[in-house]
Design a protein around this motif. Structure first.
Motif, PDB file in Angstrom:
ATOM      1  N   GLY A 122       0.800  -1.217   0.000  1.00  0.00           N
ATOM      2  CA  GLY A 122       0.000   0.000   0.000  1.00  0.00           C
ATOM      3  C   GLY A 122       0.831   1.263   0.000  1.00  0.00           C
ATOM      4  O   GLY A 122       0.397   2.307   0.497  1.00  0.00           O
ATOM      5  N   VAL A 123       2.044   1.177  -0.565  1.00  0.00           N
ATOM      6  CA  VAL A 123       2.924   2.340  -0.624  1.00  0.00           C
ATOM      7  C   VAL A 123       3.424   2.536  -2.061  1.00  0.00           C
ATOM      8  O   VAL A 123       3.331   1.636  -2.898  1.00  0.00           O
ATOM      9  CB  VAL A 123       4.139   2.176   0.321  1.00  0.00           C
ATOM     10  CG1 VAL A 123       3.685   2.129   1.765  1.00  0.00           C
ATOM     11  CG2 VAL A 123       4.937   0.927  -0.021  1.00  0.00           C
ATOM     12  N   ILE A 134       7.624   3.693   9.450  1.00  0.00           N
ATOM     13  CA  ILE A 134       8.000   4.958   8.825  1.00  0.00           C
ATOM     14  C   ILE A 134       7.772   4.896   7.319  1.00  0.00           C
ATOM     15  O   ILE A 134       7.250   5.836   6.700  1.00  0.00           O
ATOM     16  CB  ILE A 134       9.470   5.289   9.145  1.00  0.00           C
ATOM     17  CG1 ILE A 134       9.631   5.561  10.641  1.00  0.00           C
ATOM     18  CG2 ILE A 134       9.956   6.490   8.327  1.00  0.00           C
ATOM     19  CD1 ILE A 134      11.070   5.694  11.098  1.00  0.00           C
ATOM     20  N   VAL A 135       8.140   3.767   6.711  1.00  0.00           N
ATOM     21  CA  VAL A 135       7.916   3.598   5.277  1.00  0.00           C
ATOM     22  C   VAL A 135       6.440   3.670   4.939  1.00  0.00           C
ATOM     23  O   VAL A 135       6.033   4.336   3.980  1.00  0.00           O
ATOM     24  CB  VAL A 135       8.511   2.239   4.805  1.00  0.00           C
ATOM     25  CG1 VAL A 135       8.051   1.916   3.379  1.00  0.00           C
ATOM     26  CG2 VAL A 135      10.036   2.268   4.864  1.00  0.00           C
ATOM     27  N   LYS A 136       5.615   2.998   5.749  1.00  0.00           N
ATOM     28  CA  LYS A 136       4.182   2.994   5.489  1.00  0.00           C
ATOM     29  C   LYS A 136       3.582   4.397   5.613  1.00  0.00           C
ATOM     30  O   LYS A 136       2.724   4.787   4.809  1.00  0.00           O
ATOM     31  CB  LYS A 136       3.476   2.039   6.463  1.00  0.00           C
ATOM     32  CG  LYS A 136       2.038   1.733   6.081  1.00  0.00           C
ATOM     33  CD  LYS A 136       1.488   0.575   6.898  1.00  0.00           C
ATOM     34  CE  LYS A 136       0.107   0.165   6.412  1.00  0.00           C
ATOM     35  NZ  LYS A 136       0.126  -0.348   5.026  1.00  0.00           N
ATOM     36  N   ASP A 137       4.041   5.157   6.601  1.00  0.00           N
ATOM     37  CA  ASP A 137       3.528   6.519   6.794  1.00  0.00           C
ATOM     38  C   ASP A 137       3.997   7.469   5.696  1.00  0.00           C
ATOM     39  O   ASP A 137       3.202   8.236   5.130  1.00  0.00           O
ATOM     40  CB  ASP A 137       3.977   7.057   8.156  1.00  0.00           C
ATOM     41  CG  ASP A 137       3.255   6.379   9.307  1.00  0.00           C
ATOM     42  OD1 ASP A 137       2.215   5.769   9.066  1.00  0.00           O
ATOM     43  OD2 ASP A 137       3.778   6.452  10.443  1.00  0.00           O
ATOM     44  N   ARG A 138       5.282   7.428   5.385  1.00  0.00           N
ATOM     45  CA  ARG A 138       5.876   8.393   4.466  1.00  0.00           C
ATOM     46  C   ARG A 138       5.579   8.099   2.985  1.00  0.00           C
ATOM     47  O   ARG A 138       5.482   9.016   2.174  1.00  0.00           O
ATOM     48  CB  ARG A 138       7.394   8.434   4.659  1.00  0.00           C
ATOM     49  CG  ARG A 138       7.829   8.963   6.008  1.00  0.00           C
ATOM     50  CD  ARG A 138       7.514  10.432   6.163  1.00  0.00           C
ATOM     51  NE  ARG A 138       8.144  11.233   5.113  1.00  0.00           N
ATOM     52  CZ  ARG A 138       7.967  12.553   4.965  1.00  0.00           C
ATOM     53  NH1 ARG A 138       7.155  13.196   5.781  1.00  0.00           N
ATOM     54  NH2 ARG A 138       8.620  13.195   4.004  1.00  0.00           N
ATOM     55  N   LEU A 139       5.432   6.814   2.644  1.00  0.00           N
ATOM     56  CA  LEU A 139       5.257   6.455   1.235  1.00  0.00           C
ATOM     57  C   LEU A 139       3.836   6.009   0.919  1.00  0.00           C
ATOM     58  O   LEU A 139       3.588   5.441  -0.149  1.00  0.00           O
ATOM     59  CB  LEU A 139       6.236   5.327   0.858  1.00  0.00           C
ATOM     60  CG  LEU A 139       7.713   5.581   1.130  1.00  0.00           C
ATOM     61  CD1 LEU A 139       8.553   4.438   0.581  1.00  0.00           C
ATOM     62  CD2 LEU A 139       8.177   6.907   0.525  1.00  0.00           C
ATOM     63  N   ALA A 140       2.899   6.293   1.804  1.00  0.00           N
ATOM     64  CA  ALA A 140       1.504   5.871   1.601  1.00  0.00           C
ATOM     65  C   ALA A 140       0.949   6.438   0.299  1.00  0.00           C
ATOM     66  O   ALA A 140       1.222   7.584  -0.083  1.00  0.00           O
ATOM     67  CB  ALA A 140       0.658   6.328   2.781  1.00  0.00           C
ATOM     68  N   ILE A 141       0.198   5.617  -0.382  1.00  0.00           N
ATOM     69  CA  ILE A 141      -0.414   6.055  -1.654  1.00  0.00           C
ATOM     70  C   ILE A 141      -1.657   6.893  -1.368  1.00  0.00           C
ATOM     71  O   ILE A 141      -2.495   6.530  -0.569  1.00  0.00           O
ATOM     72  CB  ILE A 141      -0.801   4.822  -2.502  1.00  0.00           C
ATOM     73  CG1 ILE A 141       0.452   4.025  -2.886  1.00  0.00           C
ATOM     74  CG2 ILE A 141      -1.557   5.237  -3.755  1.00  0.00           C
ATOM     75  CD1 ILE A 141       0.186   2.758  -3.639  1.00  0.00           C
ATOM     76  N   LEU A 148       5.298  -3.529  -3.569  1.00  0.00           N
ATOM     77  CA  LEU A 148       5.616  -3.374  -2.155  1.00  0.00           C
ATOM     78  C   LEU A 148       7.070  -2.955  -1.974  1.00  0.00           C
ATOM     79  O   LEU A 148       7.873  -3.016  -2.905  1.00  0.00           O
ATOM     80  CB  LEU A 148       5.341  -4.679  -1.395  1.00  0.00           C
ATOM     81  CG  LEU A 148       5.975  -5.977  -1.918  1.00  0.00           C
ATOM     82  CD1 LEU A 148       7.395  -6.164  -1.401  1.00  0.00           C
ATOM     83  CD2 LEU A 148       5.134  -7.176  -1.511  1.00  0.00           C
ATOM     84  N   VAL A 149       7.386  -2.534  -0.752  1.00  0.00           N
ATOM     85  CA  VAL A 149       8.754  -2.186  -0.373  1.00  0.00           C
ATOM     86  C   VAL A 149       9.210  -3.177   0.695  1.00  0.00           C
ATOM     87  O   VAL A 149       8.485  -3.442   1.662  1.00  0.00           O
ATOM     88  CB  VAL A 149       8.830  -0.749   0.185  1.00  0.00           C
ATOM     89  CG1 VAL A 149      10.220  -0.468   0.754  1.00  0.00           C
ATOM     90  CG2 VAL A 149       8.514   0.261  -0.922  1.00  0.00           C
TER      91      VAL A 149
END
Length: 450
Positions: free
Chosen positions: A381-382, A443-450, A420-421
């Motif tokens: 989801g990023v 942090i990845v999920k928050d910063r790279l959210a679509i 995904l990452v």
């Protein structure tokens, strides 16, 4: 526009992302880029087309064959065979190109198209780019006798199995071993058991009845727990799990412990070194390989050459430098003496032969390396294209690496085959690896959210 090719061909949900029209257009473009007439003295270019058992492979195979033939390419269909078998047969049959329809370990609704150039070698980035650029361009259609013909080869599977059996350089090399094989209801459902039995092993095959729908479904290398249970239940010496197209292999020892691709590389490296067949005393691995592999190889004066993730990059290093062994933690193992790509069945045969030859258990052989505690989280989801570009994500990774120092590391990378990452952390303890990995994944999920 995003690049069509990923790290392993073109993949997507069959009949949604990967349509018959796209398959046909890709095949025509590949025919123009890869299939220059007369390369091997043929009347016109030739191509080998193979697939795994997915139901969608049936209509995609028809589209690929139609595209190639319409572009003036003679097609040899070989049916359901592993990806490494297709690569081997492209070279053996001396065709100008090859096409494999498979999404490897991905779930059944997905499918993919992989191309091979002459010699059974995966395409370099520039050739894939050339194929993309050629799509949709006007072209002169052949007519009459210049239209390609399509035929089926009934000998292809046997040719490949004979190659696998001969690679062990002796008869009945596995005699006395009881081996469980999980073929993931995939492309190796026939080739793997046949090859192991031909070398004298008692084989117990599971998940070996593909119906087009059940490929990788709770089976194979993505679900090794099924193999672990089967090895224990049957009191087997060891077992191997393949993925849907059998280009990767994971192993299980007699106590049900998983032996991953890094440990398999270590086992084979020492075997080749002992036989003076480990070129330049070097093993090629990716940045995702466990640090334990590097430390173990260092003790035996074997160098580990690291590449980007993807067996194509492992192959590039091997081909450029003449190395004889390389692979990934996921179980893609390349033995260049016998194959041009990762071959799970070949790998399993040679690991089993090492067990039989030394009289040591797989567990004892795998103990040559100690895996550092590792945590891996796939963040969905990023926007994976922004991985490595976000300043806060980059700072968090740098801070984590500084904290770990020489006792571990962080690898953050977008998947080349899925949306995904991947966040991977190695540390001195499992708790530390899990904690840092979970924090970075958040942090990845928050910063790279679509």
């Amino acid at each position: 526009m995003a690049r069509l090719f990923g790290t392993d061909g073109v993949r997507g949900v069959a009949n949604q992302d990967l349509t018959a029209e796209l398959a046909l257009d890709l095949s025509v473009a590949a025919a123009h880029v890869l299939g220059e007439a007369g390369a091997f003295g043929h009347r016109q270019p030739t191509a080998l087309v193979a697939r795994d058992p997915r139901a969608s492979g049936e209509f995609l195979e028809a589209a690929v064959c139609a595209g190639l033939a319409s572009a003036g390419v003679d097609v040899i269909r070989v049916g359901v065979i592993p990806t490494p078998a297709a690569a081997y047969l492209v070279n053996e049959f001396r065709t100008d190109l090859g096409v494999m329809l498979s999404a490897s370990h991905n779930p059944m609704p997905d499918n993919g198209i992989k191309f091979f150039q002459r010699g059974g070698v995966k395409l370099a980035d520039d050739l894939e780019d050339a194929i993309e650029q050629r799509m949709g361009e006007p072209w002169q259609r052949p007519t009459g006798e210049k239209v390609g013909r399509i035929q089926y080869s009934a000998d292809a599977v046997k040719t490949y199995i004979d190659h696998l059996v001969r690679s062990l350089r002796q008869e009945q090399a596995l005699k006395g071993l009881t081996i469980v094989l999980d073929t993931a209801n995939g492309a190796s459902f026939h080739t793997a058991p046949t090859a192991f039995r031909a070398q004298g092993a008692e084989v117990i095959a599971i998940h070996d009845e593909p119906n087009g729908i059940n490929i990788n479904d709770g089976a194979g290398s993505t679900h090794p727990e099924k193999l672990q249970a089967a090895v224990l239940a049957n009191h087997a010496d060891l077992g191997f799990a393949f993925d849907g197209d059998a280009d990767r292999c994971l192993a299980v020892d007699h106590e049900g412990n998983l032996v991953d691709g890094d440990q398999i590389l270590a086992i084979l490296a020492l075997a080749l070194q002992e036989d003076h067949r480990l070129a330049s005393n070097t093993v090629v691995a990716t940045i995702m390989s466990n640090l334990g592999l590097t430390l173990a190889m260092r003790e035996h004066e074997i160098h580990v050459d690291q590449t980007k993730v993807g067996d194509r990059y492992v192959l590039e290093s091997m081909n450029a430098n003449g190395f004889s062994l390389g692979g990934e933690q996921s179980g893609h193992v390349i033995m260049s003496e016998f194959a041009t790509t990762g071959d799970g069945v070949l790998t399993g045969l040679h690991v089993a032969a090492r067990v039989a030859r030394t009289g040591k258990s797989l567990q004892e052989l795998a103990s040559v390396m100690t895996r550092l505690p590792q945590a891996l989280i796939n963040v969905r989801g990023v926007d994976k294209l922004r991985a490595g570009m976000d300043p806060e994500v980059n700072k968090a990774v740098a801070d984590a690496n500084q904290t770990l120092g020489d006792t571990g590391r962080v690898v953050l990378r977008p998947s080349g085959t899925e949306p995904l990452v991947r966040v991977m952390v190695e540390a001195a303890t499992q708790d530390e690896a899990d904690s840092i990995c979970q924090r970075l994944a958040g942090i990845v999920k928050d910063r790279l959210a679509i």
